[in-house]
Design a protein around this motif. Structure first.
Motif, PDB file in Angstrom:
ATOM      1  N   TYR A  23      14.302 -48.213  -4.719  1.00 51.25           N
ATOM      2  CA  TYR A  23      14.017 -49.551  -5.236  1.00 51.25           C
ATOM      3  C   TYR A  23      15.318 -50.335  -5.287  1.00 51.25           C
ATOM      4  N   THR A  24      15.302 -51.530  -4.703  1.00 49.36           N
ATOM      5  CA  THR A  24      16.477 -52.392  -4.694  1.00 49.36           C
ATOM      6  C   THR A  24      16.210 -53.625  -5.545  1.00 49.36           C
ATOM      7  N   PHE A  25      17.066 -53.846  -6.542  1.00 47.74           N
ATOM      8  CA  PHE A  25      16.962 -55.025  -7.378  1.00 47.74           C
ATOM      9  C   PHE A  25      17.491 -56.252  -6.637  1.00 47.74           C
ATOM     10  N   LYS A  26      17.188 -57.426  -7.156  1.00 44.32           N
ATOM     11  CA  LYS A  26      17.620 -58.659  -6.524  1.00 44.32           C
ATOM     12  C   LYS A  26      19.140 -58.729  -6.436  1.00 44.32           C
ATOM     13  N   GLY A  60      26.574 -43.533  -4.163  1.00 44.85           N
ATOM     14  CA  GLY A  60      26.919 -42.174  -4.533  1.00 44.85           C
ATOM     15  C   GLY A  60      25.658 -41.395  -4.847  1.00 44.85           C
ATOM     16  N   HIS A  61      25.587 -40.143  -4.373  1.00 39.19           N
ATOM     17  CA  HIS A  61      24.383 -39.340  -4.523  1.00 39.19           C
ATOM     18  C   HIS A  61      24.732 -37.949  -5.044  1.00 39.19           C
ATOM     19  N   PHE A  62      23.784 -37.383  -5.798  1.00 36.50           N
ATOM     20  CA  PHE A  62      23.939 -36.029  -6.332  1.00 36.50           C
ATOM     21  C   PHE A  62      22.686 -35.237  -5.992  1.00 36.50           C
ATOM     22  N   SER A  63      22.872 -34.015  -5.494  1.00 35.94           N
ATOM     23  CA  SER A  63      21.746 -33.138  -5.162  1.00 35.94           C
ATOM     24  C   SER A  63      21.887 -31.811  -5.895  1.00 35.94           C
ATOM     25  N   GLY A  78      23.281 -47.002  -5.603  1.00 32.33           N
ATOM     26  CA  GLY A  78      24.103 -47.666  -4.603  1.00 32.33           C
ATOM     27  C   GLY A  78      24.006 -49.162  -4.702  1.00 32.33           C
ATOM     28  N   TYR A  79      24.642 -49.791  -3.749  1.00 29.23           N
ATOM     29  CA  TYR A  79      24.673 -51.274  -3.698  1.00 29.23           C
ATOM     30  C   TYR A  79      24.421 -51.719  -2.279  1.00 29.23           C
ATOM     31  N   GLY A 138      21.082 -56.416  -5.661  1.00 23.30           N
ATOM     32  CA  GLY A 138      21.582 -55.517  -4.627  1.00 23.30           C
ATOM     33  C   GLY A 138      21.713 -54.087  -5.095  1.00 23.30           C
ATOM     34  N   LEU A 139      21.607 -53.856  -6.406  1.00 18.61           N
ATOM     35  CA  LEU A 139      21.662 -52.495  -6.936  1.00 18.61           C
ATOM     36  C   LEU A 139      20.435 -51.710  -6.492  1.00 18.61           C
ATOM     37  N   SER A 140      20.657 -50.474  -6.011  1.00 18.89           N
ATOM     38  CA  SER A 140      19.568 -49.641  -5.518  1.00 18.89           C
ATOM     39  C   SER A 140      19.543 -48.298  -6.229  1.00 18.89           C
ATOM     40  N   LEU A 141      18.331 -47.824  -6.531  1.00 18.24           N
ATOM     41  CA  LEU A 141      18.124 -46.506  -7.121  1.00 18.24           C
ATOM     42  C   LEU A 141      17.188 -45.719  -6.216  1.00 18.24           C
ATOM     43  N   SER A 142      17.486 -44.421  -6.021  1.00 14.78           N
ATOM     44  CA  SER A 142      16.655 -43.628  -5.123  1.00 14.78           C
ATOM     45  C   SER A 142      16.430 -42.232  -5.676  1.00 14.78           C
ATOM     46  N   LEU A 143      15.324 -41.629  -5.268  1.00 12.59           N
ATOM     47  CA  LEU A 143      14.977 -40.257  -5.615  1.00 12.59           C
ATOM     48  C   LEU A 143      14.274 -39.644  -4.409  1.00 12.59           C
TER      49      LEU A 143
END
Length: 203
Positions: free
Chosen positions: A154-157, A30-33, A200-201, A159-164
């Motif tokens: 950045y994706t954690f081990k 899910g993303h917010f702009s 995301g995942y 599977g959780l991902s954070l983006s900017l």
């Protein structure tokens, strides 16, 4: 001997981690702009002596995004997004002593993006593509758009991902024409400049 065993264990862990990340081919998030918008739309109502001038202020976008890894560094991306663009609307009545007046208004867009995302470095990516849009307001129907951006993910081990990512979007709102109008397509455009944050995942 112990150093050799320790080195082998560490090397196996690193190889397994990298292999595991590369084999997580799917992403959903899910993303917010949020950002500034520029709109170029001027309408004259045929059935009313009213000239309408729209000036955009800012926008909000919520989206559900899906990506599929098609190579080591490239993903196919799509999804569904909903944007609300805040406007200043100025009405001018022709042939009347009543002067122009301005009030708040909005413009909605539903979009299906279709594009590619390319990863470079360890955490960075570039993306771009086209979108198919539906505009359920102001007498418009269907349109086309385009988008592009650069960002970090950045994706954690787990599977959780954070983006900017900063983003740019452009919409040609009248490809489907206007209801009750014979004006030509591609006359009206919306430009969005802002930032996109997402969670995301990857699996």
């Amino acid at each position: 001997m112990m150093k050799g065993v320790s080195l082998l264990i560490i090397l196996s862990f690193v190889i397994g981690f990298v292999y595991g990340q590369e084999n997580k081919k799917h992403y959903i998030g899910g993303h917010f702009s949020y950002g500034r918008a520029n709109i170029d739309i001027e309408k004259f109502e045929i059935n009313q002596p009213v000239y309408k001038d729209y000036k955009a202020k800012n926008y909000y976008t919520f989206s559900i995004d899906y990506a599929y890894r098609i190579s080591k560094n490239t993903e196919f991306i799509t999804g569904l997004s909903a944007s609300l663009i805040k406007l200043d609307l100025t009405n001018t009545y022709s042939g009347s002593d009543r002067g122009p007046f301005t009030y708040d208004d909005s413009f909605g867009i539903f979009s299906i993006p279709i594009g590619l995302k390319y990863y470079f470095g360890k955490y960075f990516f570039a993306n771009g593509g086209l979108s198919i849009n539906y505009h359920p307001s102001k007498g418009y129907t269907w349109g086309l758009g385009g988008f592009a951006g650069l960002g970090a993910l950045y994706t954690f081990k787990s599977g959780l991902s954070l983006s900017l990512a900063p983003e740019i979007k452009m919409h040609m709102v009248s490809i489907g024409g206007k209801e009750n109008s014979t004006m030509s397509a591609f006359n009206d455009k919306i430009l969005q400049l802002g930032f996109n944050i997402g969670i995301g995942y990857r699996f």
